[in-house]
Design a protein around this motif. Structure first.
Motif, PDB file in Angstrom:
ATOM      1  N   ALA B 109       0.843  -1.192   0.000  1.00 24.19           N
ATOM      2  CA  ALA B 109       0.000   0.000   0.000  1.00 24.19           C
ATOM      3  C   ALA B 109       0.884   1.250   0.000  1.00 24.19           C
ATOM      4  CB  ALA B 109      -0.920  -0.008   1.218  1.00 24.19           C
ATOM      5  N   ARG B 110       1.924   1.232   0.811  1.00 23.31           N
ATOM      6  CA  ARG B 110       2.809   2.396   0.892  1.00 23.31           C
ATOM      7  C   ARG B 110       3.478   2.662  -0.461  1.00 23.31           C
ATOM      8  NH1 ARG B 110       5.861   0.655   4.533  1.00 23.31           N
ATOM      9  NH2 ARG B 110       4.758   1.630   6.256  1.00 23.31           N
ATOM     10  N   GLU B 111       3.992   1.618  -1.063  1.00 18.13           N
ATOM     11  CA  GLU B 111       4.661   1.786  -2.361  1.00 18.13           C
ATOM     12  C   GLU B 111       3.679   2.223  -3.439  1.00 18.13           C
ATOM     13  OE1 GLU B 111       8.190  -1.568  -1.912  1.00 18.13           O
ATOM     14  OE2 GLU B 111       6.163  -2.182  -2.427  1.00 18.13           O
ATOM     15  N   ASN B 112       2.447   1.746  -3.339  1.00 20.97           N
ATOM     16  CA  ASN B 112       1.430   2.202  -4.276  1.00 20.97           C
ATOM     17  C   ASN B 112       1.236   3.703  -4.171  1.00 20.97           C
ATOM     18  OD1 ASN B 112      -0.457   0.481  -6.074  1.00 20.97           O
ATOM     19  ND2 ASN B 112       0.059  -0.889  -4.386  1.00 20.97           N
ATOM     20  N   VAL B 113       1.093   4.186  -2.933  1.00 20.24           N
ATOM     21  CA  VAL B 113       0.848   5.614  -2.747  1.00 20.24           C
ATOM     22  C   VAL B 113       2.089   6.419  -3.142  1.00 20.24           C
ATOM     23  CG1 VAL B 113       0.266   7.385  -1.072  1.00 20.24           C
ATOM     24  CG2 VAL B 113      -0.840   5.163  -0.962  1.00 20.24           C
ATOM     25  N   ALA B 114       3.258   5.860  -2.856  1.00 17.33           N
ATOM     26  CA  ALA B 114       4.495   6.584  -3.163  1.00 17.33           C
ATOM     27  C   ALA B 114       4.829   6.525  -4.651  1.00 17.33           C
ATOM     28  CB  ALA B 114       5.653   6.008  -2.338  1.00 17.33           C
ATOM     29  N   PHE B 115       4.053   5.750  -5.404  1.00 18.95           N
ATOM     30  CA  PHE B 115       4.410   5.527  -6.807  1.00 18.95           C
ATOM     31  C   PHE B 115       4.489   6.817  -7.624  1.00 18.95           C
ATOM     32  CE2 PHE B 115       3.481   4.684 -11.249  1.00 18.95           C
ATOM     33  CZ  PHE B 115       4.366   3.670 -11.530  1.00 18.95           C
ATOM     34  N   GLY B 116       3.448   7.653  -7.487  1.00 16.42           N
ATOM     35  CA  GLY B 116       3.439   8.906  -8.244  1.00 16.42           C
ATOM     36  C   GLY B 116       4.633   9.783  -7.910  1.00 16.42           C
ATOM     37  N   PRO B 117       4.798  10.127  -6.626  1.00 19.22           N
ATOM     38  CA  PRO B 117       5.929  10.985  -6.246  1.00 19.22           C
ATOM     39  C   PRO B 117       7.275  10.395  -6.667  1.00 19.22           C
ATOM     40  CG  PRO B 117       4.383  10.801  -4.429  1.00 19.22           C
ATOM     41  CD  PRO B 117       3.885   9.894  -5.514  1.00 19.22           C
ATOM     42  N   ARG B 118       7.471   9.091  -6.442  1.00 17.85           N
ATOM     43  CA  ARG B 118       8.765   8.502  -6.804  1.00 17.85           C
ATOM     44  C   ARG B 118       8.997   8.607  -8.298  1.00 17.85           C
ATOM     45  NH1 ARG B 118      10.872   3.182  -4.429  1.00 17.85           N
ATOM     46  NH2 ARG B 118      12.513   3.897  -5.822  1.00 17.85           N
TER      47      ARG B 118
END
Ligand SMILES: Nc1ncnc2c1ncn2[C@@H]1O[C@H](COP(=O)(O)OP(=O)(O)OP(=O)(O)O)[C@@H](O)[C@H]1O
Ligand SMILES: Nc1ncnc2c1ncn2[C@@H]1O[C@H](COP(=O)(O)OP(=O)(O)OP(=O)(O)O)[C@@H](O)[C@H]1O
Ligand SMILES: [Mg+2]
Ligand SMILES: [Mg+2]
Lengths: 233, 368, 261, 261, 368
Positions: B109-118
């Motif tokens: 879930a965290r990586e999903n949310v961070a996907f755009g910013p990263r």
């Protein structure tokens, strides 16, 4: 140009470096021994031997393989690389034998018996097959082939596996094997396969190449070959 | 927030997003034009299959325009003619939260949310802590390490919302952001969205008038690929121009004509005290719709002699009785009424009833 | 929700992709350059070549069918096993891949040869032996390719189907197999191509009887080893094999276009 | 939403699956039965065998890396092309698969040999030639397996990622490749296994020079074809190759457990 | 319909479905027991992540029981101890419509709907024409040939509903069947479901009290994996035992104690005219919740001197103002009020206000 065979070629002739020998697969055992003996005589020389079917080796030499010496199992393949091996010399001969599984379950005695049992031969296109065909037609025997094998090894494997009752292979192929028996047929001596050898024109180490060819042709070399079942040229 | 950036860039064009688009989906086509001002939220509502998601997909660049032009902050990102332009989705500055959450199954879930910013170059640790903040905002502070397959439906939807917003887009497109959420969670997320979308140019598809009212400035009703009504949310919901709009607004809508300063539909005649409505009813014969809430309608069984022509009282036949949380909704051939469960027990489909509606509880709206 | 082909891949990927493709194709042009056009037609239409081609296509098709029949189930079992079991099974399937085919042929000969455990079957030197050899070398390719694809599609739809009351067989037939279709097609192509190009195991196990066990690769090898000075016939036969196989594959692909999704 | 491994497959599938597995494994037991235990250790630890094994593993690894570098992009390009283009590209990639490896070796030799177009490179009969031959025969396996898997996963997630503003490279790195991981692993396994078992093309193009181009399969071939010796050494070497390759593959699979979904 | 079959088979057991189940999902566990009578519909509601879908998945056999027993028509289909039973999903006679529609992507809408019947041996042509009927029932008469990827979100959801019902199960489990549908379509499908589910034993998860009231006989509220309230739908919605239940019912709920025949919470004191409520407030000091509708609360700005202790009038501080379709919802620290937009303009978070609630509009309910 290869120097003429001389008695003292075996004595250290001062050559050094490496010499790469491309030899037909059937020469493997004898050439391993010859190479060892040659290195013993010429401590500065290192022999690398590459074994494969003569046809493969000839193709490779034609495309620039880094060979210094080519020993072929037949003269036709040697002829393919005539531009690189201008001066081949026959150094050995080989004759056919009937090979049967240990115990000879097909009770094969002579060529005539091949017509009645499961027989495998080399394909007529390849050298051993051509020789087999000649031998059989000389003897007036017509054989129904179970299979026309690609090479001697395939024939031997099938006989050893008792898949076939008999086959024709070279005398040298059965030396030292205990899973098959060899029978020398009548007329075998009339069909001799000749083995030519040549130092290649563009060998990187021409002296060593020439020395190796000389060594094969020398008494020492011939002795080893004959122990392995080859006939003198 | 990026909304401010967006607003400051929009110098050349009053609208942050301006679209005129036609697209064809098999045997269905969508043909709409609209604008969204910088920082504004536009709600899009309409029936299933009306073309709402198609519009968002075209804006996002996932479906190609058949004809038209789309500009963001004055920059053309899609144009079908003249110098043809087709900016790929990732270069539009537009983020779409699609109708399917489509969380990346191999990322937590965290990586999903961070996907755009990263993806836009934010350092991994920074993106990850921002993602944790977003997860907390959608009520999932402990779900960071879970895979989408380990989340409930509503949890997945919330992660998808967080993922879209975390990308900090100039324009955000939300396709049913509050779907699959219980009322409590929905209201929390609605509040959060209300705060976070302030200043961000947004187009939000929703099926819930409550969401539209809470989140949007303007509302656009789509029917069969065309805009049938648009304007400030409250205005549209108060004066629905079509049946669909009325149903969306939760209002009953009866179509008739203006007659003698009132509304006439079959046997029924309605008068109103609403000034604007009276103005509309001035010319006899113009088509006019009466709108009212089913809860305001009183239903009785017909007594012996009813003056058939009394104003604001009319006969109707019950067609369906639908239980509701507080009573029963009686659907009739002319309008519905909310009644108590006890009263519903005396009714059945086919029963003749009398409906009454106070003049201060009915309004007239023009017919589109 | 798809629009055209969709997918967004970096354009720069085209560079290594092109390098790969060129590397696969340029050697073939070198081969074409050596064709002896004068004898090409004759080489290609000779009795030997026609018999070998027919045998190759026939045995290749049968071997592929056998592989599909046992390989797809095997792939499914592996894909749906626990990770440990799957790892073990996968390793076992990989074993024959690593074996030089010639050694595989010897193994088959030991097994089915007259003195072998299944000697009574009398398989060697027969056409079925060719098929057997081809299955032995080609099966692992099919299994591994299909298994990878099954793993990517996951079990979600199978569970949905089960929740609708579908039997295991229905699920297999209507859900699992169609969804894995692209992988299965890829696996079958790999398998057919490998079977039809098979040489080593066939040569040893089945032998080289024209019309019975002499497949194209064996005919090519025989021509190559022939003492003739040029290798024109071998090259001509290679091209024939190649063109035929590609034509077959294009046809097969044509049958089931698109595939799922 | 998964519970355990999930998936519902007919239990009867186990029968053909078992048949397939047994068919792949029984010949190997026949091979093991022929091992000459007396000389096994000596054969396996001989200078020749050690050099060949090291060469095989080294060239196999390099060839696999090269295949992955050009093959995965090629697979992606094919999977994301229009159906027509994809069909053509797939057919082109399949061509080298059909070619008996020996003919492939001849083609490479014609291309890079003394009289070939790239003769100046001096590649044949060197270790790089071994790698080249392995890449030539193994690349199609990788490409086709990976492509099948990419096609099964579809483009939905790529589109979602694009709608979140991710660049093409990010999409590739973080979405496409991880989601296709099971297929890529399957492809790499196929590719490595094929490379390490490669014999025909290597024998012709790279030759059989001990320590330089004599890989395990060639060493096995040499041992097998040597006149007058029994095939004990060949069998021993085969088993060594087999055990090593399986060990390597199990290790590699161990590195990335589970895979996506 | 299969519901009749189910009812006739249920001879041995009064309940068609009887479940006592414990399951563990990571660090969360669900522990519930319930029964559904033959032909009855049980609605399940609760917050996101409460365990609703987990319960349905266990019933369907997709998730395995940690402890407990499930019987259908008296036949044990799942049991964790004693003679362990684990009937696979396809042999349970239970059909689940999951929270994800998960239409089979390679089949057309028609083939999707026909999947269940064909699997159970119905002839292809028969199954196909039945599927067409079902598609017509969900309002998609022309969608038969389309692939799921060519359908809108709501259309996909409707096909999934049709697919589940077409399988004619003895027991049907619906996980948010009306999600992603606009109000018009939702009410059509609700009506259709109401007709079709009559006589079929059903468990339906929903987030909408309107759906629960329209479709279900009984309602079960799940919180954190436990049943916190269950009973006839209207009863539960009228007397919500917990905050979550109240929010689901759309009611405000304030917890206080009984005091002097009324309700006391902080400064606020409420009296009621409701007889049942009065009975509950008889014993001083018992915890008591006051429930009422925000729409019934009148909000004013405090005038100079307000008697702080007046009954049914209390002070509160505005925390949020949320626009609604018809006005604004003012959330305060003690209860919410629906007010007109004009009045909302005079308020801001932090404003002190006075709330008033007529005694006939408030009820008291016990605190769980
Ligand atoms: N496969 C899983 N593995 C681990 N945890 C899970 C899994 N599926 C669900 N959960 C967790 O179990 C809890 C209950 O999930 P469930 O799907 O039953 O919720 P729900 O009540 O259906 O919620 P929603 O209304 O959001 O769909 C949640 O906290 C969820 O995160
Ligand atoms: N990929 C597609 N190919 C063909 N037709 C499509 C496709 N996607 C959608 N449609 C059709 O286009 C119309 C509009 O679809 P769209 O998804 O825009 O509807 P929507 O308004 O979002 O509906 P919903 O509220 O159900 O999500 C529908 O009739 C649908 O069937
Ligand atoms: Mg939509
Ligand atoms: Mg759920």
């Amino acid at each position: 140009a290869a120097p003429a065979p001389s008695e003292d070629a075996s004595a250290g002739s001062g050559v050094s470096g490496t010499v790469e020998v491309y030899a037909a697969a059937s020469l493997q055992r004898s050439f391993d021994e010859i190479a060892a003996a040659f290195e013993e005589d010429n401590p500065d020389v290192q022999v690398t031997a590459v074994y494969d079917g003569s046809s493969t080796l000839a193709t490779q030499i034609g495309e620039g393989a880094p060979a210094d010496v080519f020993a072929s199992a037949d003269e036709k393949n040697m002829a393919k690389v005539a531009d690189r091996a201008p001066d081949p010399q026959v150094f050995a001969g080989n004759t056919l034998v009937i090979v049967v599984p240990a115990g000879n379950p097909g009770a094969v005695d002579d060529l005539a018996d091949l017509a009645g049992v499961t027989t495998v031969l080399c394909a007529p296109e390849v050298p051993c097959g051509a020789a087999s065909a000649t031998l059989l037609s000389n003897a007036g025997v017509a054989v129904t082939l179970a299979s026309a094998e690609q090479n001697v090894t395939a024939v031997l494997t099938k006989v050893a596996a008792e898949e076939a009752d008999a086959g024709l292979v070279y005398a040298t192929d059965v030396v030292g094997r205990d899973d098959v028996e060899a029978i020398v047929p009548d007329g075998a001596a009339d069909v001799v396969n000749r083995y030519p050898i040549a130092a290649l024109a563009d060998a990187r180490n021409p002296e060593a190449a020439a020395a190796f060819v000389d060594f094969v042709l020398s008494a020492r070399g011939q002795e080893i070959l004959s122990a392995a079942g080859f006939r003198a040229p | 927030m990026s909304g401010e950036r967006a607003a400051s860039r929009g110098g050349r064009d009053a609208a942050a997003l301006r679209a005129r688009l036609r697209v064809r989906r098999r045997d269905f086509d969508v043909d709409v034009a609209f604008e969204v001002a910088p920082g504004e939220t536009l709600a899009v509502m309409g029936r299933s299959g009306a073309g709402k998601s198609t519009i968002l997909q075209v804006l996002a660049g996932l479906v190609s325009l058949k004809e038209g032009e789309i500009t963001v902050d004055g920059r053309v990102i899609d144009r079908s003619s003249g110098p043809r332009v087709r900016t790929p989705p990732m270069s539009r500055g537009i983020v779409l939260l699609g109708q399917d959450a489509r969380l990346f199954p191999h990322l937590s879930a965290r990586e999903n949310v961070a996907f755009g910013p990263r993806g836009s170059g934010v350092a991994a640790s920074l993106a990850r802590s921002a993602a944790d903040d977003w997860l907390a905002r959608v009520g999932l502070p402990d779900a960071g390490d879970r895979r989408p397959s380990e989340l409930s439906g509503g949890e997945r939807q919330r992660v998808a919302v967080a993922r879209a917003l975390a990308a900090e887009p100039r324009v955000v497109l939300l396709d049913e952001p509050l779907v699959a959420l219980d009322p409590v969670t929905a209201s929390e997320i609605r509040t959060m969205l209300g705060e976070r979308l302030a200043g961000v140019t947004t187009v939000a598809v929703t099926h819930d008038a409550v969401d539209a009212a809470a989140l949007a400035d303007r509302l656009m009703i789509i029917e069969q690929g065309r805009v049938t009504q648009s304007g400030p949310v409250r205005k549209v919901l108060a004066a629905p121009a079509t049946d669909v709009a009325a149903r969306i607004a939760g209002l009953e809508r009866l179509v008739g004509i203006a007659s003698d300063g009132g509304w006439l539909g079959g046997e029924a005649r309605l008068r109103t005290t609403d000034a604007a409505s009276l103005a509309l009813a001035r010319t006899d014969g113009v088509p006019l719709a009466a709108v009212f809430r089913a809860a305001d309608v009183r239903l009785t069984l017909p007594r012996a002699r009813l003056a058939a022509t009394a104003d604001n009282v009319w006969r109707a036949t019950v067609t369906h009785l639908v239980p509701t949380p507080t009573g029963v909704r009686a659907l009739t051939d002319t309008g519905a009424a909310e009644i108590a469960a006890a009263q519903a027990a005396t009714l059945a489909p086919g029963t003749e009833v009398v409906l009454r509606l106070a003049p201060d509880l009915v309004r007239f709206v023009p017919v589109a | 929700m798809t629009d055209g082909r969709g997918g967004y891949i970096p354009r720069s990927l085209v560079v290594p992709a092109a390098v790969g493709l060129v590397f696969l194709l340029v050697p073939l042009t070198a081969l074409v350059a050596r064709v002896e056009w004068a004898t090409l037609w004759q080489d290609v239409t000779s009795e030997t070549s026609r018999a070998a081609l027919a045998l190759s296509l026939g045995t290749g098709a049968v071997a592929t069918a056998v592989c599909a029949l046992v390989g797809v189930p095997l792939a499914i079992v592996i894909a749906r096993s626990t990770p440990r079991t799957a790892a073990l099974l996968r390793a076992l399937v990989t074993v024959p891949l690593v074996l030089p085919p010639m050694v595989g042929g010897v193994a088959l000969l030991y097994l089915f040869g007259r003195s072998g455990w299944f000697g009574a079957l009398g398989l060697p030197f027969t056409t079925p032996a060719v098929v057997l050899a081809q299955v032995f070398v080609a099966l692992p390719f099919l299994v591994l390719a299909v298994e990878g694809s099954l793993r990517s599609t996951g079990v979600g739809y199978e569970r949905t189907a089960a929740a609708l009351g579908a039997s295991r067989l229905t699920i297999l037939r209507r859900i699992t197999l169609p969804l894995a279709a692209p992988g299965i097609v890829a696996g079958i192509v790999l398998c057919f191509a490998r079977a039809i190009g098979e040489f080593g195991a066939t040569a040893l196990f089945a032998g080289n009887r024209p019309g019975v066990t002499q497949t194209m690769p064996l005919a090519i090898y025989t021509a190559f080893n022939g003492a003739g000075v040029s290798q024109g016939t071998a090259v001509a036969l290679s091209l024939l094999l190649l063109v035929t196989a590609v034509a077959v594959l294009l046809l097969v692909r044509g049958w089931r276009p698109g595939a799922a999704r």
